[in-house]
Design an enzyme around this catalytic site. Sequence first.
Site, PDB file in Angstrom:
ATOM      1  N   ILE A 161      60.964  26.076   9.764  1.00 24.39           N
ATOM      2  CA  ILE A 161      61.360  27.044   8.736  1.00 24.39           C
ATOM      3  C   ILE A 161      60.167  27.843   8.217  1.00 24.39           C
ATOM      4  O   ILE A 161      60.299  28.626   7.276  1.00 24.39           O
ATOM      5  CB  ILE A 161      62.046  26.337   7.551  1.00 24.39           C
ATOM      6  CG1 ILE A 161      61.155  25.215   7.000  1.00 24.39           C
ATOM      7  CG2 ILE A 161      63.398  25.788   7.961  1.00 24.39           C
ATOM      8  CD1 ILE A 161      61.743  24.495   5.787  1.00 24.39           C
ATOM      9  N   GLY A 162      59.009  27.673   8.833  1.00 20.87           N
ATOM     10  CA  GLY A 162      57.863  28.453   8.398  1.00 20.87           C
ATOM     11  C   GLY A 162      56.581  27.967   9.029  1.00 20.87           C
ATOM     12  O   GLY A 162      56.510  26.865   9.576  1.00 20.87           O
ATOM     13  N   GLY A 188      52.323  28.050   8.091  1.00 21.27           N
ATOM     14  CA  GLY A 188      51.285  28.388   7.123  1.00 21.27           C
ATOM     15  C   GLY A 188      49.908  28.078   7.655  1.00 21.27           C
ATOM     16  O   GLY A 188      49.727  27.774   8.841  1.00 21.27           O
ATOM     17  N   GLY A 237      49.806  24.420   8.986  1.00 18.01           N
ATOM     18  CA  GLY A 237      50.580  24.149  10.191  1.00 18.01           C
ATOM     19  C   GLY A 237      52.028  24.539   9.993  1.00 18.01           C
ATOM     20  O   GLY A 237      52.373  25.268   9.061  1.00 18.01           O
ATOM     21  N   LYS A 285      55.654  19.180   6.504  1.00 10.99           N
ATOM     22  CA  LYS A 285      54.559  20.049   6.923  1.00 10.99           C
ATOM     23  C   LYS A 285      53.635  19.254   7.848  1.00 10.99           C
ATOM     24  O   LYS A 285      53.062  18.243   7.452  1.00 10.99           O
ATOM     25  CB  LYS A 285      53.786  20.551   5.705  1.00 10.99           C
ATOM     26  CG  LYS A 285      52.696  21.565   6.036  1.00 10.99           C
ATOM     27  CD  LYS A 285      51.801  21.864   4.830  1.00 10.99           C
ATOM     28  CE  LYS A 285      52.544  22.556   3.725  1.00 10.99           C
ATOM     29  NZ  LYS A 285      51.613  22.966   2.623  1.00 10.99           N
ATOM     30  N   ASP A 330      44.840  28.990  -5.161  1.00  2.00           N
ATOM     31  CA  ASP A 330      45.515  29.741  -4.085  1.00  2.00           C
ATOM     32  C   ASP A 330      46.900  30.184  -4.541  1.00  2.00           C
ATOM     33  O   ASP A 330      47.916  29.913  -3.890  1.00  2.00           O
ATOM     34  CB  ASP A 330      45.615  28.880  -2.823  1.00  2.00           C
ATOM     35  CG  ASP A 330      45.918  29.719  -1.583  1.00  2.00           C
ATOM     36  OD1 ASP A 330      46.444  29.169  -0.601  1.00  2.00           O
ATOM     37  OD2 ASP A 330      45.648  30.948  -1.605  1.00  2.00           O
TER      38      ASP A 330
END
Length: 844
Positions: free
Chosen positions: A521-522, A524, A527, A543, A639
Amino acid sequence: MKWHVLLFVIVILFVHSNVGEAQRNALFIDCGSNSSTNVDGRKWIGDISTTENFTLSYSGIVAFIDTVDNEPTYGSLYRTARFFNVTSTYKISVFPGTYFVRLHFFPFSFRSFNINESAFDVSANSLKLVSALDIPGEISWKNTRTMSNYSSLVKEYFLNISTNQLEIVFIPKSGFFAFVNAIEVVPVINQLFVDTVNRVGGNGLKTDLNLAERGMETMFRLNVGVPASESSEDKDMWRKWESDEKYMFSVNAASILSNRSSISYSNNDSFVAPLLVYETARIMTDNGVAEKRFNMSWEFNVDPNFDYLIRLHFCEFIFDKQNQRLFKIYINNKTAAEDYDVFAQAGGINKAYHQDYVDSVPQQTDTLWVQLGPDPLTGSPSTDAFLNGMEIFKLSRNGDLAHASNRITINQPGSAGSQPKNKILWVSIGSGILSVLIISLIGAFIFCLCIQRKKVAVPVKETSPGWLPLSLHGAMGSTTNARSYKSPLCATASLCNRTGRRFTLAEIKSATNNFDESLAIGTGGFGKVFKGEIEEGTPVAIKRANPQSEQGLAEFETEIEMLSKLRHRHLVSLIGYCDEQSEMILVYEYMANGTLRSHLFGSDLPALTWKQRLEACIGAARGLHYLHTGADRCIIHRDIKTTNILLDENFVAKMADFGLSKTGPGLDHTHVSTAVKGSFGYLDPEYFRRQQLTQKSDVYSFGVVLFEVVCARPVINPTLPKDQINLAEWAIRWQRQHSLETILDPHLKGNYSLESLKKFGEIAEKCLADEGKNRPTMGEVLWHLEYALQLHEAYTESSNVESFSSSELRFADMAINLPQIKEGETASPNVSRSNYNSTENFRQ
């Protein structure tokens, strides 16, 4: 029963005898007058013909005017004054003890003396009270600060005098003059203050004020719950109590209650405050909201770098049992008291009681906050908070109560602006020599450091790219590892303090169908992120670290360390981790609606309404404020960006990705020196220049997020014209022209409040101030965002112009000063493939 009545009568007689003694020994001086006058029921003695009670070392100039306007009480007293162009001392005979000393100033010009040329110091028995006092400037500043219309200034001090003489010295600056209209010296018979006081944030620890050797200045004295136009004066010690209304951050956050019952004092402390203070109170307007920390708040401008004594006055006049009303007290966003029970503390209902706290206001901070809110977890019948009165006193430091005024713009002879040229020359030469010496030492230190680094090989650096397999990490249990590495946050322990579940790799593979790409689903910087299911079908976000990623073991351990000790509604929860077979895997709660950015641009998802955007920003701000203030030492996220703000199934925003987070500076430091990390477009320029990280670096990044929410475009877009590439620079130009609506996301046209957008743009602009010291705290940002939401709610309720889409939820988690909103009945959109994409982290 008769003995109780007799004892009560004896106590009353004793108190009144003390009051009478205080009144008899008080001294009231009408400066510049040749006769006595009765004002406010008191006899004021003219100082032209000095008496045995006091003398004046230098008579100065007697000044007077015919009439005084806007002073109904002291108008006749302020018609005269005494001007001094040289140092002069009032020597007043007193008994050793504690006193209130009040100095009255009413500025007026007299003959050749222009009041704008008045600047002077004042001291009392070697304690410096004020420095370079500029009365017109002080009054102007006071009016700006309090929004009052005072044309006079009364400065009140609490002093302990160990001798038989009080010396009040007026010292005019060279070329200027001093003046005073009236002086009060009022003895305090009963013990008004105690030395041992609770330290804010000290978890019950006490601190010694040492009042025998320190003085105090009264900064604020408030009768909470009375109208703004009203003020009162107690007749025992003639202290003025003003309304608290103009100091409240939001008056609508509280309502007023009045007590019609008979009130008595707890602990016989009738000198602490008059009963009229305990007859009114403010109570929360809406105590059913989810966020409880910011319900009733008062904001005060104070002098930096001093300790402050905060005295809160309470009188419970609703509940007649313990644990019926429990609330929290916050001072400067730190916890002063939890589960505070006025009934238990005071010993009953209708008992007047006070509580003292002390806190320090650091350098470059001129604001003090007092906040009261309930704790919904206590289970008490009433989840609200209330307050009857408040006093704030500044404590002297090193024999000084003065704060050198930066409001004086007069070029004073003898000041830094008019130093002799030869002195300036020698100062310049000395500064040059010192600069060369410092540069030489720094160069030598860097040279030695480089030599040392060549001798010692460091296997892994915080800023080095690449990925360190867990099998090479001694702290993870490897027995053959010769190159162990510890996270900076775990440097003193062999293993981080982990409270999350440790998953096996088999469990992770089962949850993700062996990392099926259809469940990704993504992607970054760390990873890929997969949607998975654990026991009983609970959805999670998993993740998995990429061995080629620049983020490695340090970020992995930091994420676990941070989220293991942090729990908050607006922080993404860490469920567990896996560190088997060289894998680094993190398991989070699943956020069904993905990233905030995916709902702003770059996807086909429905656009968020203005209300949803405000609530998302408020949620993120709450999470960040908790990071900055909720732990013993603040945590700086480092961040912040829209891809790290995730939305759950109800569109509640939560901060995520703590791999770059850093523990903030200690109490004796202002910043953390560290390598620059962050994301392009969001990075604080001051942090980039100086490599000095502070909480205000997060505030800057959040300001960029706010403009991104308004404009719905990337923060860096090289395809746009040169002046539009950087969102922060482009948006701030429009904001400073008061035209932010010009670049507003077209999806919001006609469905927002202009006043709400204006308030939103103002706080975003403040977040992007060039210097961190000029930026607000996250707590202040949160307040402004909640106010912007309140403006929007008022707009929609009055005009009924907003139609809610099927994707919008009416949140219960609202700003504290708003009416509670019921949960909506419409369902949130079911987003099966949330966008977790994030930009690459910038590293230097």
